[in-house]
Structure formats: structure tokens, C-alpha cells
Scaffold this motif. Structure first.
Motif, PDB file in Angstrom:
ATOM      1  N   LEU A   1       8.568   9.170 -36.747  1.00 19.95           N
ATOM      2  CA  LEU A   1       9.874   9.228 -37.397  1.00 19.95           C
ATOM      3  C   LEU A   1       9.927   8.387 -38.661  1.00 19.95           C
ATOM      4  O   LEU A   1      10.836   8.550 -39.479  1.00 19.95           O
ATOM      5  N   SER A   2       8.967   7.509 -38.833  1.00 20.85           N
ATOM      6  CA  SER A   2       8.999   6.618 -39.997  1.00 20.85           C
ATOM      7  C   SER A   2       8.291   7.221 -41.200  1.00 20.85           C
ATOM      8  O   SER A   2       7.743   6.508 -42.037  1.00 20.85           O
ATOM      9  N   GLY A   3       8.272   8.547 -41.269  1.00 20.21           N
ATOM     10  CA  GLY A   3       7.714   9.197 -42.455  1.00 20.21           C
ATOM     11  C   GLY A   3       6.236   9.487 -42.349  1.00 20.21           C
ATOM     12  O   GLY A   3       5.539   9.544 -43.362  1.00 20.21           O
TER      13      GLY A   3
ATOM     14  N   LEU B   1      16.977  23.765 -37.427  1.00 19.89           N
ATOM     15  CA  LEU B   1      16.323  23.277 -38.643  1.00 19.89           C
ATOM     16  C   LEU B   1      17.343  23.066 -39.761  1.00 19.89           C
ATOM     17  O   LEU B   1      17.230  22.105 -40.540  1.00 19.89           O
ATOM     18  N   ALA B   2      18.340  23.935 -39.852  1.00 20.14           N
ATOM     19  CA  ALA B   2      19.398  23.743 -40.852  1.00 20.14           C
ATOM     20  C   ALA B   2      20.152  22.448 -40.589  1.00 20.14           C
ATOM     21  O   ALA B   2      20.487  21.703 -41.528  1.00 20.14           O
ATOM     22  N   GLN B   3      20.396  22.159 -39.313  1.00 15.99           N
ATOM     23  CA  GLN B   3      21.058  20.901 -38.973  1.00 15.99           C
ATOM     24  C   GLN B   3      20.172  19.722 -39.344  1.00 15.99           C
ATOM     25  O   GLN B   3      20.653  18.707 -39.872  1.00 15.99           O
ATOM     26  N   ALA B   4      18.863  19.838 -39.092  1.00 16.73           N
ATOM     27  CA  ALA B   4      17.935  18.763 -39.433  1.00 16.73           C
ATOM     28  C   ALA B   4      17.910  18.518 -40.937  1.00 16.73           C
ATOM     29  O   ALA B   4      17.906  17.368 -41.400  1.00 16.73           O
ATOM     30  N   ARG B   5      17.910  19.595 -41.712  1.00 17.60           N
ATOM     31  CA  ARG B   5      17.910  19.429 -43.173  1.00 17.60           C
ATOM     32  C   ARG B   5      19.215  18.803 -43.647  1.00 17.60           C
ATOM     33  O   ARG B   5      19.213  17.908 -44.495  1.00 17.60           O
ATOM     34  N   ALA B   6      20.326  19.271 -43.078  1.00 19.82           N
ATOM     35  CA  ALA B   6      21.620  18.740 -43.505  1.00 19.82           C
ATOM     36  C   ALA B   6      21.751  17.259 -43.167  1.00 19.82           C
ATOM     37  O   ALA B   6      22.335  16.480 -43.935  1.00 19.82           O
ATOM     38  N   GLN B   7      21.183  16.850 -42.046  1.00 22.38           N
ATOM     39  CA  GLN B   7      21.285  15.456 -41.609  1.00 22.38           C
ATOM     40  C   GLN B   7      20.093  14.618 -42.067  1.00 22.38           C
ATOM     41  O   GLN B   7      20.028  13.428 -41.765  1.00 22.38           O
ATOM     42  N   LYS B   8      19.140  15.280 -42.777  1.00 17.35           N
ATOM     43  CA  LYS B   8      17.928  14.602 -43.268  1.00 17.35           C
ATOM     44  C   LYS B   8      17.191  13.908 -42.119  1.00 17.35           C
ATOM     45  O   LYS B   8      16.831  12.734 -42.173  1.00 17.35           O
ATOM     46  N   LYS B   9      16.971  14.693 -41.081  1.00 17.94           N
ATOM     47  CA  LYS B   9      16.291  14.190 -39.887  1.00 17.94           C
ATOM     48  C   LYS B   9      15.129  15.118 -39.527  1.00 17.94           C
ATOM     49  O   LYS B   9      15.160  16.307 -39.822  1.00 17.94           O
ATOM     50  N   PRO B  10      14.115  14.580 -38.860  1.00 17.79           N
ATOM     51  CA  PRO B  10      13.096  15.472 -38.280  1.00 17.79           C
ATOM     52  C   PRO B  10      13.639  16.135 -37.028  1.00 17.79           C
ATOM     53  O   PRO B  10      14.773  15.866 -36.585  1.00 17.79           O
ATOM     54  N   LEU B  11      12.822  16.989 -36.441  1.00 25.79           N
ATOM     55  CA  LEU B  11      13.230  17.739 -35.254  1.00 25.79           C
ATOM     56  C   LEU B  11      12.176  17.527 -34.165  1.00 25.79           C
ATOM     57  O   LEU B  11      10.967  17.609 -34.426  1.00 25.79           O
TER      58      LEU B  11
ATOM     59  N   VAL C   1       2.631  26.967 -28.751  1.00 23.14           N
ATOM     60  CA  VAL C   1       2.628  26.116 -27.572  1.00 23.14           C
ATOM     61  C   VAL C   1       2.223  26.963 -26.377  1.00 23.14           C
ATOM     62  O   VAL C   1       2.749  28.042 -26.150  1.00 23.14           O
ATOM     63  N   ARG C   2       1.256  26.479 -25.637  1.00 24.77           N
ATOM     64  CA  ARG C   2       0.690  27.258 -24.543  1.00 24.77           C
ATOM     65  C   ARG C   2       0.989  26.632 -23.190  1.00 24.77           C
ATOM     66  O   ARG C   2       1.011  27.328 -22.175  1.00 24.77           O
ATOM     67  N   GLY C   3       1.183  25.339 -23.146  1.00 27.75           N
ATOM     68  CA  GLY C   3       1.340  24.679 -21.861  1.00 27.75           C
ATOM     69  C   GLY C   3       2.619  23.883 -21.764  1.00 27.75           C
ATOM     70  O   GLY C   3       3.136  23.380 -22.756  1.00 27.75           O
ATOM     71  N   TYR C   4       3.142  23.791 -20.564  1.00 31.28           N
ATOM     72  CA  TYR C   4       4.286  22.939 -20.276  1.00 31.28           C
ATOM     73  C   TYR C   4       3.755  21.596 -19.743  1.00 31.28           C
ATOM     74  O   TYR C   4       2.870  21.593 -18.907  1.00 31.28           O
ATOM     75  N   PRO C   5       4.303  20.481 -20.167  1.00 30.96           N
ATOM     76  CA  PRO C   5       5.258  20.336 -21.267  1.00 30.96           C
ATOM     77  C   PRO C   5       4.530  20.167 -22.589  1.00 30.96           C
ATOM     78  O   PRO C   5       3.381  19.746 -22.627  1.00 30.96           O
ATOM     79  N   THR C   6       5.211  20.484 -23.668  1.00 30.42           N
ATOM     80  CA  THR C   6       4.708  20.203 -25.014  1.00 30.42           C
ATOM     81  C   THR C   6       5.837  19.566 -25.817  1.00 30.42           C
ATOM     82  O   THR C   6       6.976  20.031 -25.764  1.00 30.42           O
ATOM     83  N   LEU C   7       5.503  18.513 -26.531  1.00 32.37           N
ATOM     84  CA  LEU C   7       6.448  17.814 -27.407  1.00 32.37           C
ATOM     85  C   LEU C   7       5.919  17.894 -28.829  1.00 32.37           C
ATOM     86  O   LEU C   7       4.825  17.400 -29.115  1.00 32.37           O
ATOM     87  N   VAL C   8       6.658  18.539 -29.710  1.00 34.57           N
ATOM     88  CA  VAL C   8       6.225  18.731 -31.091  1.00 34.57           C
ATOM     89  C   VAL C   8       7.244  18.069 -32.020  1.00 34.57           C
ATOM     90  O   VAL C   8       8.441  18.381 -31.955  1.00 34.57           O
ATOM     91  N   LEU C   9       6.774  17.186 -32.869  1.00 37.23           N
ATOM     92  CA  LEU C   9       7.640  16.551 -33.860  1.00 37.23           C
ATOM     93  C   LEU C   9       7.453  17.280 -35.189  1.00 37.23           C
ATOM     94  O   LEU C   9       6.331  17.419 -35.684  1.00 37.23           O
ATOM     95  N   LEU C  10       8.560  17.775 -35.738  1.00 38.85           N
ATOM     96  CA  LEU C  10       8.525  18.592 -36.952  1.00 38.85           C
ATOM     97  C   LEU C  10       9.343  17.951 -38.057  1.00 38.85           C
ATOM     98  O   LEU C  10      10.369  17.306 -37.799  1.00 38.85           O
ATOM     99  N   GLN C  11       8.904  18.144 -39.290  1.00 36.68           N
ATOM    100  CA  GLN C  11       9.731  17.791 -40.426  1.00 36.68           C
ATOM    101  C   GLN C  11      10.886  18.785 -40.521  1.00 36.68           C
ATOM    102  O   GLN C  11      10.855  19.858 -39.921  1.00 36.68           O
ATOM    103  N   ALA C  12      11.893  18.432 -41.284  1.00 36.92           N
ATOM    104  CA  ALA C  12      13.072  19.293 -41.385  1.00 36.92           C
ATOM    105  C   ALA C  12      12.747  20.655 -41.988  1.00 36.92           C
ATOM    106  O   ALA C  12      13.501  21.617 -41.793  1.00 36.92           O
TER     107      ALA C  12
END
Length: 535
Positions: free
Chosen positions: A155-157, A56-66, A119-130
Motif C-alpha cells: 500500500l505504500s506505493g 475500480l472507479a471507486q478506487a480511482r475516485a478515492q485514490k486507493k488501491p484495490l 486466479v486458479r485457487g482458493y484463497p487468492t489475495l491480489v493487490l491492484l493499483q487503481a
């Protein structure tokens, strides 16, 4: 027929929800699989809170989601993602726009992260803000190109899905991309859920009614989901004649049906019932659409197999759900046999095979081709990087056919050869459950397996988090139920309770593990003696 849990979900597209319970066991030569889902993407491996905070620190520094991917080596739908999404060049290119984090559920401590991200099941894909706020959960069962489009929209906000849903239900205007987010949202993968399961039919019906500003494909997806969810629900959508005609038009249009492939495969019986109105299910138009998808070589092999599984499910309508010998049309059986031969031959990638082979074996079992299913699974044990998953299916096949001793042999092999702390607890709990069901008089073996399970839990620092905690809880409930019906089981339970008390004493109360362990021990605690006996 049941498959081991990813916890399962959709049937790779069609089998996962019902196919997830069985036990998971296996062995034999194991071929190592790459630890990370794709070498083309700069995945950060995470198993602890510190790993996540660094990401998350890397995401904030690069201004990217995770983007957080939660999976397991053996999980067929996870391997499907590796074979169809993570290896795409456009995904690799898009990955430069986010911080990619991979959580392998079998890494030490990883199950605690499962609790953190619900997250309870495999697979799970979660898009998070920084800042760690969740935007959405991507549907791993959708077509890879559709998942890419949803990822790009997020990713477009994009706003978090919960906020978008609230706005939609309040009648506020949404962008088309936001309607699409809701239509494709992985409704069964969030915890707490975006909408509780009992309320989902009504909510989907409401969204369909409000989605006039959405594009045609998104509206159709909402209509299909709302219609199928409404079957048997008191407050779900009841399609009128005009809506049924829209569904029939979609089914007859190859491109439109292709866009709804994943929901057609997973919702085929419900859709047939909807189209039949108040009468018998109208299966023919659904079957025709699925037959075209089955032959569509632009789809992944697992998706084509899932379309055929859905056709079998349609043909089984009206027959007992648990029948081992369904009555199917001979042309459909010929399709099943031919498809298995072709897809088995054409599937070479090891990740894809881990998705396709279990799906094909499940297809054969659902069609009543038990000997073929057994032969396919056994022929692939030496080729699989996770053969214990296939062994669990062999156990399930034997169990469904009444061959209890053989079933337990496969379950034992699978538990013995399973790998990874969370997987071993899950497979062990499955083996224990099968022992109690199929050989309840074998108290010695039941105690041995339970004691081994608790010993492995003692060595796992995250044994009482998420999936591992649920596996142990299921084992405890099974033991308690077994003992309640057998007066001679008291001594067994007392010995296991003493062992578990020592495990609990070593757990910290700070992270909730002590409480989870104590709850399990309470299931095994001897019943208090009657008052007269104490006096």
C-alpha cells in the motif's frame, strides 16, 4: 489421503498441495455461513465485470488501491483467513486504505472473473493499483501478522512484483520491502506465473545470491525456499556447509524458526534432505523446531496442527508415500492423539473449525489413525457450515482403505448436498472420477452422473470459465478414458455427446465458452468409422 481442492495449495499450511485432488462431496445439515469474510470491513461483493469496474472507479475516485479476495464458503484455507486475518482490528483499520472486493467463486458469473484475474485457487489475495495493474499476490498461508506487513508495504506505493523481480535479476538495487515482497510472494498462485514452475528453483537460487541488502529474516526465507526447491532440481541451490549451518542455526532459534513457520511446515521433508547433504535426511533438527511450533499457543490452531502434520511427514520419510499403515514412533502417535483432542475441544469459531477439523482429520489419516479420522469427521458433519467437504474426506479415507462401496456412498452424498454452481460441478466431476475408478462396470450410474453434470452446466452461465471449465474438462477426459477401454461404452458416450452438443450450441463464442465447450464435446465424439466400413 486427499482433500477436496481449494485447488489447493499448501497444507493449511501443510496439506493443501497434495491434498487437493479428491472429490468433494457431502450433505447433512448445513449451517449457513456469512457471505462476506468480515463484517468489520466494507467488502464490495463482485461477480461480474461490471462489479469490478465499479470497484475500480471507486478506487480511482478515492485514490486507493484495490484488494481482491477470491474464495469459497467451504474452502478450509479461506476459512482460516476469515478466522485469523480478516477479523483482526488492524486489518479492519488498514482496510480504510484500500477498496476491499470479495469474489465468491459460487456466485453466478464469478468464474469469468477468475479468468480475468488469472486466479486458479482458493484463497487468492491480489493487490491492484487503481488502474487495475497488479502489484502483488499476498501469501494466504503466511502468518497473519506477516501478511499485514506485506499488505502495508504494497500500500505504500510498491512496484508490481514482476517489475521488482526483473530489477533484482538485473542487479539493480531494491528496497528492503521489495526484497521482502519477493521472499513472501505467492509463487504458486499467479497465472501466468511470475516464474514458470520449472524455472523456480534456479530463480530462487539467484535471488538468494543477490539478496545481500535484504534483512536477515528475508534472506533466511529465500535460503529456505531456494534450498527446498532445489531438491531434485538440476539447476537449484545446493547449500554448502556454511549455508547448512545457517539453516541449522535458524532451526535452533525459536524466534527465527517462528518467522519461517509456514515454509518449515510445507517444506520439512525437503529441508531435511538438504541438511543431510549427500547422505540420509537429517530430520532431527527440523522435527525439534516443528515440535516447538506445535506447542506455540501464539500460533493459530490450524498452524499448530500443520506443524504436527510436517512432523508426521518427516517420520514417514523412506516409507512408501501411499502406504495406509505408516510406521511411526509411539511418542509421535501420542502427540497426534493429544493434539487432536485439545484442538478439537478449543476450536469454537465456525470459520476456524472449517479450517481446523479437515486439517486434524488429515493429520490422523497421515498417521494411520483411520478410525479416529473417520470418527472426527462424522462427529463434525452436523456442526460444519459446509459438511460436504468433510464427506469428501470420509470418501477418501474409505477409498484409501480399500472400502470402495463406502467411498462411493460418501462421494454420492457429498455431490448431492454440495451447494453453489462452481462447487457442484467440481464435486460432481470428483464423484464421476471416483465412479470410473472404483466401479467401471456400472455404466448406468456413470451415465446418470455425467448427464446430471452436463445438465447443471447448461444452467450455469459461467460453466465454461476457470475452475468450472477445468472440472468439466476433467470429467470429459475421465469419460473418454473409460470408454476407450470398454467397447460397450460407445452408446453411453454418444448419448452424452448429443446432450453436450446442445449445451455448446447455447454458448456464446465471444467470451470463449463455446470453444471450451466444443473442446469438451470433442472428447466425447464417437470415433469415425474406418474407411472400409464407410465404403
Amino acid at each position: 489421503m486427499t482433500l477436496s481442492p481449494c485447488i489447493a495449495r499448501r497444507p493449511l499450511r501443510a496439506w493443501t498441495a497434495a491434498a487437493l485432488l479428491a472429490a468433494a462431496l457431502t450433505g447433512m445439515a448445513s449451517h449457513a455461513a456469512p457471505a462476506l469474510p468480515s463484517t468489520q470491513v466494507a467488502w464490495l461483493a463482485a461477480a461480474t465485470d461490471d462489479d469490478i469496474e465499479r470497484a475500480l472507479a471507486q478506487a480511482r475516485a478515492q485514490k486507493k488501491p484495490l484488494l481482491l479476495y477470491w474464495g469459497a464458503t467451504w474452502c478450509p484455507p479461506c476459512n482460516q483467513l476469515k478466522a485469523t486475518l480478516f477479523n483482526r482490528q488492524d486489518f479492519a483499520a488498514q482496510s480504510r486504505s484500500f477498496v476491499a472486493v470479495h469474489v465468491d467463486g459460487d456466485r453466478p458469473g464469478a468464474q469469468k472473473l477468475g479468468s480475468r484475474f488469472k486466479v486458479r485457487g482458493y484463497p487468492t489475495l491480489v493487490l491492484l493499483q487503481a488502474d487495475g495493474q497488479e502489484i502483488t499476490r499476498l501469501p494466504g498461508e503466511a502468518d497473519a501478522a506477516q501478511v499485514m506487513a506485506l499488505l502495508q508495504a504494497g500500500l505504500s506505493g510498491g512496484r508490481p512484483a514482476q517489475e521488482v523481480l526483473a530489477a533484482a535479476r538485473a542487479g539493480r538495487a531494491l528496497r528492503r520491502a521489495e526484497w521482502r515482497m519477493l521472499a513472501f510472494h505467492a509463487w504458486d498462485q499467479d497465472d501466468p506465473p511470475l516464474v514458470p514452475a520449472a524455472q523456480r528453483p534456479a530463480v530462487l537460487a539467484d535471488l538468494w545470491a543477490r539478496s545481500g541488502a535484504a534483512d536477515a529474516e528475508t534472506r533466511m526465507r529465500l535460503l529456505v525456499k531456494a534450498s527446498a526447491a532445489g531438491v531434485g532440481a538440476a539447476d537449484g541451490l545446493r547449500p554448502d556447509r556454511a549455508q547448512r549451518e545457517q539453516l541449522l542455526a535458524m532451526l535452533s532459534d525459536p524466534a527465527a524458526a517462528r518467522a519461517q513457520m509456514d515454509v518449515l511446515a510445507s517444506q520439512a521433508p525437503g529441508l531435511a534432505r538438504v541438511l543431510g547433504g549427500d547422505g540420509a535426511p537429517l530430520a532431527a533438527p527440523v522435527d525439534a523446531a516443528l515440535e516447538r511450533l506445535q506447542a506455540d499457543t501464539a500460533l493459530s490452531r490450524a498452524d499448530r496442527a500443520a506443524a504436527l502434520i510436517a512432523r508426521v511427514a518427516l517420520a514417514r520419510l523412506g516409507q512408501p508415500a501411499d502406504t495406509a499403515k505408516p510406521q511411526l514412533p509411539e511418542p509421535l502417535l501420542r502427540d497426534v492423539r493429544a493434539a487432536v483432542l485439545r484442538l478439537d475441544h478449543d476450536t469454537r469459531d465456525p470459520h476456524e473449525r472449517q479450517a481446523v477439523i479437515p486439517t486434524l482429520a488429515y493429520l490422523q489419516a497421515q498417521a494411520g489413525l483411520w478410525a479416529d479420522s473417520d470418527a472426527l469427521l462424522q462427529a463434525n458433519l452436523a456442526r460444519s457450515h459446509s459438511p460436504y467437504y468433510l464427506m469428501s474426506q470420509l470418501g477418501s479415507n474409505a477409498r484409501r482403505q480399500g472400502r470402495s462401496d463406502e467411498a462411493l456412498q460418501w462421494y454420492a452424498k457429498a455431490f448431492d448436498r454440495s451447494e453453489g454452481p462452481a462447487t457442484r460441478l467440481q464435486w460432481g466431476a470428483g464423484y464421476l472420477s471416483a465412479l470410473v475408478d472404483l466401479s467401471p462396470g456400472d455404466a448406468r450410474r456413470i451415465e446418470q452422473v455425467a448427464a446430471q453434470l452436463f445438465s447443471e452446466a447448461a444452467r450455469d452461465p459461467a460453466a465454461f470459465h476457470e475452475r468450472s471449465a477445468r472440472s468439466l474438462q476433467r470429467a470429459g477426459q475421465k469419460l473418454a478414458g473409460w470408454a476407450s477401454a470398454r467397447s460397450e461404452a460407445g452408446d453411453t458416450l454418444r448419448r452424452l455427446d448429443r446432450q453436450l452438443q446442445a449445451v455448446c450450441a447455447a454458448r456464446s463464442a465471444a467470451d470463449g465458452q463455446r470453444a471450451a465447450c466444443d473442446a469438451l464435446a470433442k472428447l466425447l465424439a464417437p470415433a469415425p468409422a474406418p474407411a472400409a466400413a464407410r465404403g
